[in-house]
Design a protein around this motif. Structure first.
Motif, mmCIF file in Angstrom:
data_model
loop_
_atom_site.group_PDB
_atom_site.id
_atom_site.type_symbol
_atom_site.label_atom_id
_atom_site.label_comp_id
_atom_site.label_asym_id
_atom_site.label_seq_id
_atom_site.Cartn_x
_atom_site.Cartn_y
_atom_site.Cartn_z
ATOM 1 N N VAL A 26 0.827 -1.107 0.203
ATOM 2 C CA VAL A 26 0.039 -0.091 0.238
ATOM 3 C C VAL A 26 1.345 1.149 -0.036
ATOM 4 C CG1 VAL A 26 -1.235 1.406 1.487
ATOM 5 C CG2 VAL A 26 -1.830 -1.300 0.911
ATOM 6 N N LEU A 27 2.038 1.393 0.471
ATOM 7 C CA LEU A 27 2.662 2.151 0.854
ATOM 8 C C LEU A 27 4.169 2.133 -0.368
ATOM 9 C CD1 LEU A 27 3.551 2.081 4.565
ATOM 10 C CD2 LEU A 27 1.650 3.318 3.481
ATOM 11 N N ALA A 28 3.986 1.238 -1.138
ATOM 12 C CA ALA A 28 5.422 1.339 -1.813
ATOM 13 C C ALA A 28 5.370 2.206 -3.103
ATOM 14 C CB ALA A 28 6.022 0.746 -1.637
ATOM 15 N N PRO A 29 4.239 1.239 -3.300
ATOM 16 C CA PRO A 29 3.703 2.715 -5.068
ATOM 17 C C PRO A 29 3.781 4.005 -4.751
ATOM 18 C CG PRO A 29 2.839 0.591 -5.418
ATOM 19 C CD PRO A 29 2.950 1.005 -2.846
ATOM 20 N N GLY A 30 4.381 4.738 -6.304
ATOM 21 C CA GLY A 30 4.668 5.858 -6.497
ATOM 22 C C GLY A 30 5.563 6.709 -6.090
ATOM 23 N N HIS A 31 6.831 5.746 -4.932
ATOM 24 C CA HIS A 31 8.034 6.219 -4.348
ATOM 25 C C HIS A 31 9.188 5.488 -4.883
ATOM 26 C CE1 HIS A 31 5.049 7.016 -0.499
ATOM 27 N NE2 HIS A 31 5.604 7.248 -0.880
ATOM 28 N N LYS A 32 10.257 6.066 -4.306
ATOM 29 C CA LYS A 32 11.478 6.373 -5.930
ATOM 30 C C LYS A 32 12.302 4.567 -4.809
ATOM 31 C CE LYS A 32 12.497 9.590 -7.833
ATOM 32 N NZ LYS A 32 10.706 10.385 -7.817
ATOM 33 N N LEU A 33 12.895 4.053 -5.579
ATOM 34 C CA LEU A 33 13.909 3.171 -4.844
ATOM 35 C C LEU A 33 14.331 3.340 -3.534
ATOM 36 C CD1 LEU A 33 14.389 0.044 -5.369
ATOM 37 C CD2 LEU A 33 16.282 1.182 -6.663
ATOM 38 N N ALA A 34 15.233 4.792 -3.646
ATOM 39 C CA ALA A 34 15.303 5.178 -2.395
ATOM 40 C C ALA A 34 14.687 5.466 -1.230
ATOM 41 C CB ALA A 34 16.316 5.762 -2.172
ATOM 42 N N ASP A 35 13.271 5.555 -1.482
ATOM 43 C CA ASP A 35 12.454 5.696 -0.355
ATOM 44 C C ASP A 35 12.685 4.439 0.519
ATOM 45 O OD1 ASP A 35 12.511 8.180 -0.790
ATOM 46 O OD2 ASP A 35 10.742 8.013 -2.416
ATOM 47 N N MET A 36 11.630 3.093 -0.191
ATOM 48 C CA MET A 36 11.495 2.016 0.100
ATOM 49 C C MET A 36 12.396 1.685 0.953
ATOM 50 S SD MET A 36 9.461 -0.185 -1.238
ATOM 51 C CE MET A 36 9.919 -2.044 -0.560
ATOM 52 N N ILE A 37 14.431 1.420 1.109
ATOM 53 C CA ILE A 37 14.488 1.842 2.301
ATOM 54 C C ILE A 37 14.445 2.702 3.744
ATOM 55 C CG2 ILE A 37 16.925 2.051 2.444
ATOM 56 C CD1 ILE A 37 16.431 0.041 1.080
ATOM 57 N N ALA A 38 13.840 3.844 3.816
ATOM 58 C CA ALA A 38 13.055 4.851 4.462
ATOM 59 C C ALA A 38 11.942 3.646 4.522
ATOM 60 C CB ALA A 38 13.304 5.994 3.862
ATOM 61 N N ILE A 39 11.219 3.234 4.387
ATOM 62 C CA ILE A 39 9.903 2.615 4.106
ATOM 63 C C ILE A 39 10.041 2.331 5.388
ATOM 64 C CG2 ILE A 39 7.655 1.997 3.988
ATOM 65 C CD1 ILE A 39 7.716 3.494 0.825
ATOM 66 N N ILE A 40 10.506 1.062 4.662
ATOM 67 C CA ILE A 40 10.679 -0.223 5.551
ATOM 68 C C ILE A 40 11.590 -0.145 6.895
ATOM 69 C CG2 ILE A 40 12.363 -2.876 5.894
ATOM 70 C CD1 ILE A 40 11.843 -3.234 2.787
ATOM 71 N N GLY A 41 12.460 0.744 6.725
ATOM 72 C CA GLY A 41 13.034 1.123 7.989
ATOM 73 C C GLY A 41 12.143 1.246 9.400
ATOM 74 N N SER A 42 10.881 2.652 8.813
ATOM 75 C CA SER A 42 10.153 3.253 9.362
ATOM 76 C C SER A 42 9.123 2.371 10.132
ATOM 77 C CB SER A 42 9.557 4.597 9.104
ATOM 78 O OG SER A 42 9.105 3.596 8.309
ATOM 79 N N ILE A 43 8.937 1.286 8.901
ATOM 80 C CA ILE A 43 7.856 0.405 10.036
ATOM 81 C C ILE A 43 8.679 -0.497 10.576
ATOM 82 C CG2 ILE A 43 6.057 0.435 7.919
ATOM 83 C CD1 ILE A 43 7.250 -2.247 6.658
ATOM 84 N N ASP A 44 9.479 -0.783 10.963
ATOM 85 C CA ASP A 44 10.545 -1.420 11.708
ATOM 86 C C ASP A 44 10.496 -2.805 12.245
ATOM 87 O OD1 ASP A 44 12.803 -1.486 14.199
ATOM 88 O OD2 ASP A 44 11.676 -0.669 15.439
ATOM 89 N N ILE A 45 10.622 -3.745 11.215
ATOM 90 C CA ILE A 45 9.977 -5.110 11.309
ATOM 91 C C ILE A 45 11.709 -5.851 11.638
ATOM 92 C CG2 ILE A 45 8.233 -4.842 9.313
ATOM 93 C CD1 ILE A 45 10.552 -6.144 7.554
ATOM 94 N N VAL A 46 10.857 -6.945 12.057
ATOM 95 C CA VAL A 46 11.762 -8.134 12.285
ATOM 96 C C VAL A 46 11.645 -9.292 12.036
ATOM 97 C CG1 VAL A 46 13.301 -9.466 15.034
ATOM 98 C CG2 VAL A 46 12.730 -7.278 15.223
ATOM 99 N N LEU A 47 12.644 -9.723 11.443
ATOM 100 C CA LEU A 47 11.781 -10.624 9.931
ATOM 101 C C LEU A 47 11.581 -11.867 11.085
ATOM 102 C CD1 LEU A 47 11.510 -11.605 7.835
ATOM 103 C CD2 LEU A 47 12.767 -9.484 8.176
ATOM 104 N N GLY A 48 12.144 -12.261 12.542
ATOM 105 C CA GLY A 48 11.939 -13.539 13.776
ATOM 106 C C GLY A 48 10.503 -13.329 14.026
ATOM 107 N N GLU A 49 9.802 -12.225 14.066
ATOM 108 C CA GLU A 49 8.145 -11.988 14.417
ATOM 109 C C GLU A 49 7.415 -12.041 13.712
ATOM 110 O OE1 GLU A 49 6.977 -8.658 16.055
ATOM 111 O OE2 GLU A 49 6.365 -9.516 17.754
#
Lengths: 381, 103, 169, 367, 173
Positions: free
Chosen positions: A355-378
């Protein structure tokens, strides 16, 4: 005429900035993302199947491994569920120790989340500052629980061992005792670390360029997608389970809930997390005052060696550092849980990526993933 | 300058010759633009040779070369813009294929 | 921060759907037993009554039948003790259970339904993209969380004979 | 053939000064790389390399040997000649800049009277070198990276030249040694840093972008999938690219030191008012002037290198479109305004000079 | 004395060889790079003629700006056919035949130049080593005697820029 045909690339699972083994399939039109699809399951360790063949106390170390960055909060959630199922009364000192440890763990996990996001955006120094402060918390945890990252410290009904001598320290402890006493760390944290985070990154022009206005999340969409924790609060929804669905003794502490503006973007999610660390420090201080005033050593009630909770079900909601952790226990009266369902916030937040990623630049994808702060273990459990 | 004058002049002429030859034989539009630049270079070279050998203290030589360079830059940019349009419309950059006027 | 009382909503639900059984569990949440065909209408009814927050959806394998559990609650800012509601559909067959999907109502449950399908084999009609989420796509071993699940993958031969080396007490 | 008339030979003098410049560049490369490691460690409150040699001084040597002994892989279907010469073409602009920079009162290799235009001309080769590297390594991603790097360099090259014209206007000449001499007369407060402060800031930002460094290092950013034009290089050739980046950095800092901080101008011990001449009198004379000049030049260059490294380790990365916006829509207009401002101020100072009105001191800074 | 012949010989050889390669290079990107090399060596010759200002400008404008522009145009225009140059069968003959054309054109041009050289009344012998032309003088005359052409040139550049932008801007904006 020759169109720039869409480039299908996949980011991960060994991508340095996806916080673990997450693979995201991206369709790029030039520089902008048109479609994103996370692909998970690389770290699936069948936590739920395993816990069906373990006794209740044996499941606790597994809960550490789900969100391995905030282990105490997971243990706390599981123990609360079992105690509610069996109606066990937890001694007050144990409650205060648990709350203090959970909030320290929240600070520690936020530090890493913020540091990792800063690293992805290029601020290597921010990342290393987060590392430095986490080390101080880890040395405290090591003295209390023996482990640095995964502790198996909580027990059903209380905690495994009391706080070691002199770890609380006095409110006057400053920076020099930051990794010796908890008071020392909290004073150091509030007086030195938080202002530094604001100067180094929050008020940094380029950081604001990279995060402001990136991936805004309206509050209705946040609620509909089951977002929780800092992601939900950053979208302007003032909902914190510690206050709205109080468990344990959180209603005795007074702290406020930081909230972002209506369409919370990456920058709001960042600011909400920094503010939450400040509130957690406040809670730890109040817990420390209580622990200092009434020493004691009754930390766990006498329980039969083999716990057999009555037949029944329980679903408790716990405010983990990344969002609402749900533990759904079904017991059939035997020593093993019949079913354990772990409602993981990161698993639900990953649904926001398409939902969030489309329309943004590739470099923004990194900021989005960083901001929703996911941990793959969970996410993969 | 012990170097006799017809050495740099000759070089300029040859440079111009090669530019002309390339422009006449090659068919890729971008390459033809390159040859035009080569020809202009030949011209500049001659201009500078005459300035240096006969009127060294006169500043009009360098200024004229400056103007030649400005025109060359402007011409190159417009030429490339036109070529991009041709590529966008006709799909090819081969000069001999773009013959709309053949009727 | 007044405690949120959802009893009127449950009475209204009982009035609208008499076949529904509503019970309050000892551990503080409400169980709503629903039959399969009324499931979607009940969920839609609850959503209109303000149960806007999808907690999660899962299934329980009672050895002879499957039971689907959907957890919702009202996220009302400033409320306290917003109790949880569990919509339960019992008696689903162990193989090939078909349940209408609630993803159109709650997009947040999209992946939870895929995980339930992945782990229990319950198919959700109307789900936008129902395929396995946690297990690899080419996984043939069936649905792991079922009680009778046996891992049929070939056992790798154990290199060292474990028993002889350790003299167990 | 005594040394004197040997020195008179053009080719011999060119050879000696050229090799001296090369030694200066390589030596400073060594120190800058070490400084970068130590400073980033200091900023991130860790120790940095300590084991190899005292305070890690030999660490850079260890790195270079490591890179040198690595296998120099040349991929098979790569554009062979271009791939091989790319690092050396990249060297041309970096080293040629030192040709014009005055290290001391008369320590200049070739003092062209078109100093600044010569620097601008030489740096345009960096763009071609990037393209050759990107095209030579024959993989789509490094070509994309090269084009992106080239675009970034071009858009900031214009700004770079514009920001420096203000200094040329102040000094009234393009020759770098004239600029330094002009600053010498104006005394310490007279350095062009103060009147040309806007120019200095624009120059700093533009040179960072030109070097692909600090907040603008789009190419090596791990978040970008393209690992820049030097993905295919390994071993020795990659070491050369590393060398190029740092020598370029030193070159740009040296120019900034010359233009804005008054290159080799600085008070020598002999200038101390009272005790200076008596105590350090023996230190004057042409040879000593060169030595003190060179020391001041090095000090200022390393001051700027320190700032460049400091910026790198504090700022996060900029996005590609923000980078272009910043370059074209903010820095270029600001530098043009700076030129306009300098012109007006200088004209104001000269015009009011005749009328002698007190208003004149308003323009004192641009005298 | 011989230094001048030697350096001129080297530079002339490099220029002509790279110019020839521009014509016969199979890949168009190679042609662009050969062109950059020829511009650089021409700038070397300007240096020999003691015109530093023009040498620097030559490198700045030709080797820097125009080559880069052509490279960008190549990248944007014919991505597909960059790799494979269309090898028409007759290509070989055309080159060889036109080689003759180059020599003829060069000779005719040279003959014409020598005729102009003799018939005009330019002083025949070279002026002894004159004072070098400083940039200051060039700048001064540029802005005094040549102000109008200077302004016309700047307008020309402006027009070129606007034209290029209009022609190539995609409709998406």
């Amino acid at each position: 005429m020759e169109q720039t045909r869409e480039l299908l690339i996949n980011m991960g699972p060994q991508h340095p900035s996806t916080h673990g083994v997450l693979r995201v399939l991206l369709k790029l039109d030039g520089e902008t993302i048109t479609w994103a699809e996370p692909d998970i399951g690389y770290l699936h360790r069948c936590f739920e199947k395993l816990s069906e063949s373990k006794t209740y106390p044996q499941v606790i170390p597994y809960t550490d491994r789900t969100d391995y960055l905030s282990a105490i909060t997971n243990e706390h959630a599981f123990c609360l569920a079992v105690e509610k199922l069996m109606g066990i009364e937890v001694p007050e000192r144990a409650e205060y120790i648990r709350v203090m440890m959970a909030e320290l763990q929240r600070i520690c996990s936020h530090l890493l989340g913020l540091g990792a996001m800063a690293l992805d955006l290029g601020a290597v120094t921010g990342f290393l500052y987060a590392w430095r402060d986490r080390e101080k918390i880890y040395s405290l945890f090591e003295r209390i629980t023996g482990g640095r990252m995964l502790y198996n410290y909580l027990r059903i009904g209380g905690v495994r061992n009391d706080l070691p001598e002199g770890i609380i320290g006095t409110p006057r402890d400053g920076r020099d005792k930051a990794d010796k006493t908890i008071w020392g760390f909290i004073n150091y944290f509030e007086s030195y670390v938080l202002p530094e985070w604001d100067d180094l990154l929050t008020n940094n022009r380029i950081f604001q360029w990279r995060t402001q206005g990136v991936a805004p999340l309206p509050s209705e969409v946040a609620i509909a997608y089951g977002a929780s924790g800092p992601v939900l609060r950053a979208s302007g929804v003032k909902w914190d389970l510690r206050k709205n669905v109080p468990y344990s003794i959180y209603d005795r502490f007074e702290f406020d809930i930081p909230v972002g503006k209506e369409n919370g973007d990456c920058f709001d999610r960042w600011v909400v997390r920094v503010e939450e660390m400040r509130q957690s420090a406040r809670i730890v201080k109040q817990a420390l005052q209580w622990l200092a005033e009434n020493p004691g050593d009754y930390i766990a009630p006498k329980l039969p060696r083999v716990l057999k909770p009555p037949k029944g079900e329980v679903y408790i909601r716990y405010e983990g550092s990344r969002g609402e952790v749900g533990v759904h226990l079904v017991s059939d009266g035997s020593a093993n849980p019949y079913k354990v369902k772990w409602r993981s916030p990161c698993f639900t937040h990953l649904q926001l990526l398409p939902v969030l990623a489309p329309g943004h630049k590739l470099a923004d994808m990194i900021a989005i993933i960083g901001s929703i702060d996911i941990v793959l273990g969970e996410v993969d459990r | 300058m012990e170097l006799p004058i017809y050495f740099p002049l000759g070089l300029g002429a040859l440079l111009f010759g090669i530019g002309l030859w390339g422009a006449l034989t090659r068919t890729n539009a971008v390459r033809i633009l390159m040859f035009i630049e080569l020809m202009l270079n030949g011209v500049n070279l001659n201009l500078m040779t005459f300035t240096r050998y006969y009127y060294p203290e006169n500043a009009t030589g360098p200024i004229l070369t400056l103007f030649v360079m400005t025109v060359a830059a402007a011409e190159a940019s417009i030429g490339l813009a036109i070529i991009l349009q041709i590529v966008r419309n006709r799909g090819t950059v081969e000069v001999d294929k773009v013959d709309l006027l053949k009727g | 921060m007044e405690p949120l009382d959802i009893r009127p909503d449950l009475e209204a639900l009982k009035a609208a759907y008499p076949a529904v059984e509503i019970a309050e569990a000892a551990t503080g949440h409400f169980d709503i037993r629903v039959s399969l065909d009324q499931y979607l209408d009940v969920v839609r009814f609850l959503k209109d009554r303000g149960f806007n927050y999808p907690a999660c959806i899962t299934a329980i394998d009672w050895k002879d039948r499957l039971e689907l559990v959907l957890q919702l609650y009202k996220l009302v800012v400033g409320s306290r003790q917003s109790p949880l509601v569990m919509v339960r559909v019992d008696g689903l067959p162990r193989e090939g259970a078909e349940v209408p999907s609630v993803t159109p109502l709650y997009p947040g449950l999209n992946w939870h339904e895929r995980e339930t399908y992945d782990m229990y084999g319950i198919r959700f009609q109307g789900h936008p993209d129902l395929r396995r989420i946690l297990l690899p796509d080419n996984w043939q071993g069936g649905h792991p969380l079922l009680k009778d699940f046996v891992d049929k993958r070939p056992r790798r031969p154990r290199l060292v004979r474990h028993r002889d080396t350790i003299v167990s007490g | 053939m005594s040394l004197a008339d040997l020195w008179a030979q053009h080719w011999f003098r060119a050879f000696v000064t050229g090799s001296l410049v090369l030694v200066f560049a390589l030596g400073n490369f060594y120190i800058t790389l070490w400084l970068e490691r130590k400073e980033s460690a200091w900023i991130q409150n860790r120790l940095g390399p300590m084991r190899a040699g005292p305070q890690g001084l030999l660490q850079v040597l260890a790195d270079l040997f490591k890179l040198l002994q690595k296998e120099d892989i040349v991929p098979r279907n790569v554009d062979r000649i271009l791939f091989l010469i790319a690092p050396f073409v990249a060297h041309i602009p970096a080293l040629l800049i030192f040709l014009v920079v005055p290290f001391g009162p008369n320590l200049v290799v070739a003092d062209y009277d078109i100093g600044i235009i010569m620097i601008a001309a030489v740096t345009s080769y960096a763009v071609i070198a990037t393209f050759i590297a990107g095209w030579g390594s024959n993989n789509k991603y490094s070509l994309l990276g090269a084009m992106r790097g080239a675009a970034q360099m071009i858009s900031y090259e214009v700004t770079l030249v514009m920001s420096v014209i203000g200094v040329a206007m102040m000094a009234g000449s393009l020759k770098l040694s004239d600029i330094v001499l002009a600053q010498a007369e104006r005394g310490v407060l007279g350095w062009y840093l103060f009147p040309q402060f806007i120019g200095f800031i624009v120059y700093l930002i533009a040179s960072l972008a030109e070097l692909n460094r600090a907040p603008f290092d789009l190419m090596e950013a791990e978040s970008e999938l393209v690992a820049g034009y030097h993905t295919e290089y390994s071993g020795f050739r990659f070491a050369i690219f590393l060398l190029v980046e740092y020598v370029h950095m030193i070159a740009w800092s040296a120019i900034a030191a010359t233009l804005f901080l008054g290159g080799w101008v600085g008070p020598t011990p002999a200038d101390i008012p009272v005790i200076g001449p008596r105590l350090f009198g023996w230190m004057t004379g042409p040879v000593w002037d060169n030595i003190w000049g060179f020391c001041w030049f090095l000090f200022k260059t390393y001051l700027l290198i320190f700032i460049v490294i400091w910026i790198r380790w504090t700022f996060p990365r900029v996005r590609i479109d923000q980078l272009m916006d910043l370059g074209w829509k903010f820095l270029l207009p600001v530098s043009l305004f700076n030129i306009f401002l300098t012109g007006v101020m200088k004209y104001g100072w000269n015009v009011l000079a005749e009328s002698g009105s007190p208003l004149r001191w308003l323009f004192w800074l641009w005298r | 004395m011989t230094a001048q012949y030697l350096s001129f010989g080297v530079l002339a050889l490099v220029t002509l060889w790279s110019a020839y390669k521009v014509v016969t290079a199979r890949l168009i990107t190679h042609a662009a790079l050969w062109m950059a090399l020829s511009f650089t060596s021409v700038s070397g010759i300007f240096l020999m003629l003691q015109q530093e200002f023009i040498a620097a400008l030559q490198v700045l404008i030709y080797a820097g700006a125009i080559t880069t522009m052509i490279i960008f145009a190549i990248m944007l225009s014919s991505i597909r056919e960059i790799r494979v140059e269309p090898q028409q069968q007759t290509f070989g003959q055309r080159i060889r035949a036109s080689g003759l054309l180059a020599v003829v054109v060069g000779l005719v041009f040279a003959a014409f130049m020598t005729y102009v050289y003799y018939v005009s009344e330019i002083p025949k012998e070279a002026v002894p080593d004159p004072g070098l032309l400083t940039v200051r003088q060039v700048g001064a005359t540029l802005f005094t005697r040549f102000t109008v052409p200077f302004e016309v040139a700047s307008i020309l550049l402006l027009l070129a820029m606007i034209g290029a932008i209009i022609l190539t801007a995609k409709e998406t904006e």
